[in-house]
Design an enzyme around this catalytic site. Structure first.
Site, short mmCIF file in Angstrom:
data_model
loop_
_atom_site.label_atom_id
_atom_site.label_comp_id
_atom_site.label_asym_id
_atom_site.label_seq_id
_atom_site.Cartn_x
_atom_site.Cartn_y
_atom_site.Cartn_z
N MET A 1 1.75 -4.44 -0.58
CA MET A 1 2.31 -3.91 0.67
C MET A 1 3.60 -3.17 0.37
SD MET A 1 1.71 -6.80 3.63
CE MET A 1 1.77 -8.27 2.60
N CYS B 1 -5.00 4.43 0.67
CA CYS B 1 -3.84 4.84 1.47
C CYS B 1 -4.23 5.97 2.42
CB CYS B 1 -2.69 5.26 0.56
SG CYS B 1 -1.22 5.67 1.54
N LYS C 1 -8.56 -0.67 -5.16
CA LYS C 1 -8.55 -1.14 -3.76
C LYS C 1 -8.89 0.04 -2.86
CE LYS C 1 -5.67 -3.61 -0.42
NZ LYS C 1 -5.06 -2.60 0.44
C1 LIG Z 1 3.41 -2.48 5.63
C2 LIG Z 1 2.14 -2.34 4.85
C3 LIG Z 1 2.18 -1.74 3.60
C4 LIG Z 1 1.00 -1.60 2.86
N1 LIG Z 1 1.07 -1.06 1.61
C5 LIG Z 1 -0.04 -1.00 0.84
C6 LIG Z 1 0.03 -0.54 -0.50
O1 LIG Z 1 1.10 -0.19 -1.02
N2 LIG Z 1 -1.13 -0.48 -1.20
C7 LIG Z 1 -2.35 -0.86 -0.67
O2 LIG Z 1 -3.37 -0.81 -1.36
N3 LIG Z 1 -2.43 -1.34 0.58
C8 LIG Z 1 -1.31 -1.41 1.35
N4 LIG Z 1 -1.39 -1.92 2.61
C9 LIG Z 1 -2.69 -2.39 3.13
C10 LIG Z 1 -2.86 -3.92 2.92
O3 LIG Z 1 -2.88 -4.23 1.56
C11 LIG Z 1 -4.14 -4.44 3.61
O4 LIG Z 1 -5.27 -3.94 2.96
C12 LIG Z 1 -4.21 -4.09 5.08
O5 LIG Z 1 -2.97 -4.35 5.72
C13 LIG Z 1 -5.32 -4.88 5.81
O6 LIG Z 1 -5.07 -6.25 5.77
P1 LIG Z 1 -4.43 -7.09 7.02
O7 LIG Z 1 -5.22 -6.70 8.25
O8 LIG Z 1 -4.62 -8.52 6.61
O9 LIG Z 1 -3.01 -6.67 7.15
C14 LIG Z 1 -0.24 -2.05 3.38
C15 LIG Z 1 -0.26 -2.65 4.63
C16 LIG Z 1 0.90 -2.80 5.37
C17 LIG Z 1 0.82 -3.46 6.72
#
Ligand SMILES: Cc1cc2nc3c(=O)[nH]c(=O)nc-3n(C[C@H](O)[C@H](O)[C@H](O)COP(=O)(O)O)c2cc1C
Length: 348
Positions: free
Chosen positions: A29, A112, A151
């Site tokens: 994240m 992303c 991912k």
């Molecule tokens: C603030 C934020 C930053 C994120 N940054 C990344 C990242 O740098 N790389 C990535 O692969 N996913 C990133 N994600 C996606 C998360 O890893 C995850 O796949 C997504 O939030 C879905 O899961 P959740 O519904 O449990 O939050 C980010 C998500 C959030 C909310």
């Protein structure tokens, strides 16, 4: 015989030669999964933690701010570094830097959705072209000895779901595991993650598949793993302000027992501990600025939280932090309403 089966240790989950102690992983994240965050997640029993996405171009140019994201202290291991980029040679060179600096796996961001990133042909835009993505991953697999993972989202939009095909192509070039966020790029963070589509990816490949999206409850997490939808999960927004979810999920899977939610007073203690870790890592002034969001999330469930959040906005001293936590404790927790995700956007 039944006893022997019951006593048999659960088969180890491996990504290449990296053995994981738990199938509960912490999602990358941006702006969140720094060293202090990863340290506490490991203490909670995460099987693997990950940096936020780091631009491969910046890594090969030795941009100081990007290299600072690639720190891997012993007590935050096993740890992966996540790279974003689209040029095979640059990605391979950046992956070597990650491995030299101590990353135990290299993950590639193929999900992303942010305009700035997809505009460069990276993240979810790269994943649209399966052959080009496979070339990038193949170059990284050739360049490093650590396992390489990716991912992805389900696809660009509902009409172009390609995660099963993409995962198969990546497995063919030596990728050790994939994580699938069960939404498309065009969905952003709207609606719910589609775990049936995620299970479809698992059915399509022989490498471990980790699921991502809307994980916030230990029972739900255990269900996805025990029913074979995925080999493991990566938790993201559900653990913001609630590291304990990692412990609960890991415990539920290892023992079949449910750990109760953390009492409010202990949740605040954990939040305080996180702030101390941030201060040790960044110095007090910067840590208190970075820490504001975490304090706001920690007190989220308390009476009068909106008034306290206003105090958090200009948090600039430990005394003020103590005052906020003291007031939160005095106000007490109110019964939780329906789950509301903290972010409705993000970089994967
Ligand atoms: C603030 C934020 C930053 C994120 N940054 C990344 C990242 O740098 N790389 C990535 O692969 N996913 C990133 N994600 C996606 C998360 O890893 C995850 O796949 C997504 O939030 C879905 O899961 P959740 O519904 O449990 O939050 C980010 C998500 C959030 C909310």
């Amino acid at each position: 015989m039944a006893l022997a089966l019951a006593d048999a240790p659960a088969p180890a989950l491996r990504i290449g030669d990296l053995e994981l102690s738990s199938p509960i992983l912490v999602a990358p994240m941006a702006g969140i999964t720094d060293v202090p965050f990863r340290r506490i997640a490991m203490e909670m029993g995460a099987g693997l933690v990950c940096t936020e996405m780091v631009a491969a171009e910046a890594v090969v140019r030795s941009v100081e701010a990007s290299l600072r994201l690639l720190q891997f202290p012993d007590d935050t291991r096993p740890v992966a570094a996540q790279l974003v980029g689209s040029d095979p040679a640059v990605m391979a060179a950046a992956a070597q830097v990650c491995a030299e600096r101590g990353a135990m796996a290299v993950d590639v961001n193929l999900g992303c959705p942010v305009r700035k990133v997809v505009g460069l042909g990276c993240g979810a835009a790269l994943a649209r072209d399966v052959a080009a993505t496979a070339r990038v991953l193949a170059a990284i697999v050739d360049a490093v000895d650590v396992p390489v993972t990716a991912k992805m989202r389900l696809g660009w939009d509902q009409g172009s779901i390609n995660a099963p095909l993409l995962a198969r192509s990546l497995a063919d070039v030596g990728v050790g595991a994939v994580t699938v966020h069960g939404r498309t790029r065009c969905q952003g963070y709207a609606g719910w993650a589609d775990w049936r589509e995620i299970a479809g990816v698992r059915a399509a490949v022989d490498i471990p598949v980790f699921g991502s999206g809307d994980l916030r409850d230990p029972e739900q997490i255990a269900h996805h793993i025990e029913s074979g939808h995925v080999d493991g999960v990566v938790i993201a927004r559900g653990m913001l302000g609630n590291f304990w979810l990692v412990r609960q999920a890991a415990h539920r899977l290892a023992t079949g027992e449910n750990l109760p939610d953390l009492p409010f007073v202990e949740r605040i203690e954990l939040g305080r501990r996180h702030l101390e870790e941030l201060i040790a890592h960044y110095g007090e002034a910067r840590a208190l600025r970075i820490g504001r969001k975490y304090v706001a999330w920690t007190i989220k469930g308390c009476d009068g939280a909106s008034r306290l959040r206003a105090m958090v906005q200009d948090l600039d001293s430990r005394e003020r932090l103590d005052a906020i936590y003291a007031e939160a404790l005095a106000a007490g927790e109110r019964p939780e309403g329906p789950y509301q995700p903290i972010f409705t956007s993000g970089e994967g």
